[in-house]
Structures are given as C-alpha cells and as structure tokens.
Design an enzyme around this catalytic site. Structure first.
Site, PDB file in Angstrom:
ATOM      1  N   HIS A   1     -44.639 -35.143  -6.829  1.00  0.00           N
ATOM      2  CA  HIS A   1     -45.353 -35.158  -8.100  1.00  0.00           C
ATOM      3  C   HIS A   1     -44.403 -34.758  -9.223  1.00  0.00           C
ATOM      4  O   HIS A   1     -43.410 -34.073  -8.995  1.00  0.00           O
ATOM      5  CB  HIS A   1     -46.504 -34.141  -8.097  1.00  0.00           C
ATOM      6  CG  HIS A   1     -47.547 -34.421  -7.083  1.00  0.00           C
ATOM      7  ND1 HIS A   1     -48.514 -35.379  -7.248  1.00  0.00           N
ATOM      8  CD2 HIS A   1     -47.786 -33.847  -5.867  1.00  0.00           C
ATOM      9  CE1 HIS A   1     -49.309 -35.380  -6.194  1.00  0.00           C
ATOM     10  NE2 HIS A   1     -48.885 -34.464  -5.330  1.00  0.00           N
TER      11      HIS A   1
ATOM     12  N   HIS B   1     -36.799 -30.639  -8.098  1.00  0.00           N
ATOM     13  CA  HIS B   1     -36.176 -31.576  -7.168  1.00  0.00           C
ATOM     14  C   HIS B   1     -35.990 -30.978  -5.774  1.00  0.00           C
ATOM     15  O   HIS B   1     -35.043 -31.294  -5.069  1.00  0.00           O
ATOM     16  CB  HIS B   1     -34.865 -32.141  -7.726  1.00  0.00           C
ATOM     17  CG  HIS B   1     -35.115 -33.173  -8.773  1.00  0.00           C
ATOM     18  ND1 HIS B   1     -35.436 -32.834 -10.074  1.00  0.00           N
ATOM     19  CD2 HIS B   1     -35.141 -34.520  -8.717  1.00  0.00           C
ATOM     20  CE1 HIS B   1     -35.625 -33.939 -10.770  1.00  0.00           C
ATOM     21  NE2 HIS B   1     -35.461 -34.983  -9.970  1.00  0.00           N
TER      22      HIS B   1
ATOM     23  N   GLU C   1     -51.045 -31.414 -11.224  1.00  0.00           N
ATOM     24  CA  GLU C   1     -50.372 -32.119 -10.142  1.00  0.00           C
ATOM     25  C   GLU C   1     -50.236 -33.599 -10.500  1.00  0.00           C
ATOM     26  O   GLU C   1     -49.308 -34.274 -10.078  1.00  0.00           O
ATOM     27  CB  GLU C   1     -51.164 -31.948  -8.849  1.00  0.00           C
ATOM     28  CG  GLU C   1     -50.398 -32.369  -7.630  1.00  0.00           C
ATOM     29  CD  GLU C   1     -51.113 -32.012  -6.357  1.00  0.00           C
ATOM     30  OE1 GLU C   1     -50.700 -31.038  -5.702  1.00  0.00           O
ATOM     31  OE2 GLU C   1     -52.094 -32.700  -6.020  1.00  0.00           O
TER      32      GLU C   1
ATOM     33  N   HIS D   1     -44.023 -32.416  -1.543  1.00  0.00           N
ATOM     34  CA  HIS D   1     -44.785 -31.572  -0.628  1.00  0.00           C
ATOM     35  C   HIS D   1     -45.625 -32.462   0.272  1.00  0.00           C
ATOM     36  O   HIS D   1     -45.609 -33.682   0.154  1.00  0.00           O
ATOM     37  CB  HIS D   1     -45.662 -30.571  -1.392  1.00  0.00           C
ATOM     38  CG  HIS D   1     -46.889 -31.156  -2.013  1.00  0.00           C
ATOM     39  ND1 HIS D   1     -48.087 -30.499  -2.062  1.00  0.00           N
ATOM     40  CD2 HIS D   1     -47.115 -32.354  -2.611  1.00  0.00           C
ATOM     41  CE1 HIS D   1     -49.000 -31.254  -2.661  1.00  0.00           C
ATOM     42  NE2 HIS D   1     -48.426 -32.373  -3.013  1.00  0.00           N
TER      43      HIS D   1
ATOM     44  N   HIS E   1     -44.879 -36.747  -0.002  1.00  0.00           N
ATOM     45  CA  HIS E   1     -44.980 -37.360  -1.323  1.00  0.00           C
ATOM     46  C   HIS E   1     -44.542 -36.341  -2.363  1.00  0.00           C
ATOM     47  O   HIS E   1     -44.286 -35.185  -2.048  1.00  0.00           O
ATOM     48  CB  HIS E   1     -46.407 -37.858  -1.603  1.00  0.00           C
ATOM     49  CG  HIS E   1     -47.440 -36.782  -1.691  1.00  0.00           C
ATOM     50  ND1 HIS E   1     -47.935 -36.112  -0.576  1.00  0.00           N
ATOM     51  CD2 HIS E   1     -48.064 -36.247  -2.761  1.00  0.00           C
ATOM     52  CE1 HIS E   1     -48.813 -35.214  -0.962  1.00  0.00           C
ATOM     53  NE2 HIS E   1     -48.923 -35.274  -2.285  1.00  0.00           N
TER      54      HIS E   1
ATOM     55  N   CYS F   1     -52.711 -37.442   1.412  1.00  0.00           N
ATOM     56  CA  CYS F   1     -51.914 -36.279   0.989  1.00  0.00           C
ATOM     57  C   CYS F   1     -51.249 -35.562   2.162  1.00  0.00           C
ATOM     58  O   CYS F   1     -50.396 -34.709   1.961  1.00  0.00           O
ATOM     59  CB  CYS F   1     -52.779 -35.300   0.197  1.00  0.00           C
ATOM     60  SG  CYS F   1     -53.285 -35.954  -1.402  1.00  0.00           S
TER      61      CYS F   1
END
Length: 149
Positions: free
Chosen positions: A28, A72, A136, A13, A26, A22
């Site tokens: 998580h 994914h 997260e 996201h 990137h 952010c």
C-alpha cells in the site's frame, strides 16, 4: 490547541488468516496523520514562539522513528513463519517483524506507541500525542487514540 501533520510511505504486508485476497502478499501507499495537543509556546524569542510545536519538529521525529523503519519495507507478523523464513534467506530485503497481524488498526497503535514517548522525551510533558490516523487506501482509514485501549 491541536496540531496535525501528514506523512506517506510505501510498505508491503499480508494479513495471514484473512478470508479474502488480503492474505496474499501486497503493498500500500500508506498515509498517516499525527495529531498533537499542547499550549502555545510563549517564551519570547523562542524559535517556536506562538506555536504548539514546529511542523518541522514533528516531521523530524516521524521520519526518524517511523518512516525510516517502514518505508519500502515489508511488515511481517512474528507468527508468519513462511515469510520470516523468506526474509531470513534474503537478508538484502527490508522487513519489519512485529508481534501483531499487520492490519491498519494495529499499525496505527504501533505508530502511536513508538511516537508518544519520543515527543514527551524531546519536547516535554506540555505536548500530548492525541491520535494517529492511517489510510491504507485513499478511501479506507482508521483512527487510534490512546483512550481507545
């Protein structure tokens, strides 16, 4: 009584207007904790006798309605036109378009809203989705409960 099950998935996201890194693309390794409440099943001979809900039933609902959609993939805010353009030009890439900026808080609300009717429709009104927790990162977590609205 409360029953809780945890799940994990990987997803990308970006937080478009964020003041820090952010705002960049990137990903998580998310962890979710889904908590339900209800009465113990007392029907003699029932597969779930003595349980609020079978952990396998929680897993089945989560995997079908959340994990298969998010794992994914890349969550994209509908206002993020450059990312939407990228994914439209690359239809082989998995993305999930949402009407909110994909913060952990909003993802927790979205998951709650997706799951709540599925549990009621499948298992009846005895069962209540109490909360969704989202990690997260291993050290950063949010909790959403319906009464938070």
């Amino acid at each position: 009584m409360l029953v809780t099950k945890q799940f994990e998935w990987c997803m990308g996201h970006r937080v478009l207007n964020h003041k820090s890194k952010c705002k960049n693309l990137h990903g998580h390794h998310y962890r979710a904790e889904v908590t339900l409440s209800g009465d113990l099943v007392s029907r003699e001979g029932n597969s779930s006798e003595g349980m609020v809900i079978d952990f396998g039933d929680i897993k089945e609902v989560f995997m079908k309605h959340i994990h298969e959609i998010l794992d994914h993939g890349f969550m994209v805010w509908e206002k993020d036109q450059s990312l939407k353009d990228f994914f439209q030009k690359n239809p082989d890439q998995k993305y999930i378009e949402v009407p909110f900026t994909p913060t952990a808080e909003n993802i927790a609300i979205w998951i709650f809203d997706q799951l709540e009717p599925k549990f009621i429709d499948t298992f009846g009104t005895n069962l209540k989705l109490e909360s969704v927790k989202i990690w997260e990162t291993p050290l950063s977590m949010v909790i959403y409960q319906k009464h938070d609205r």
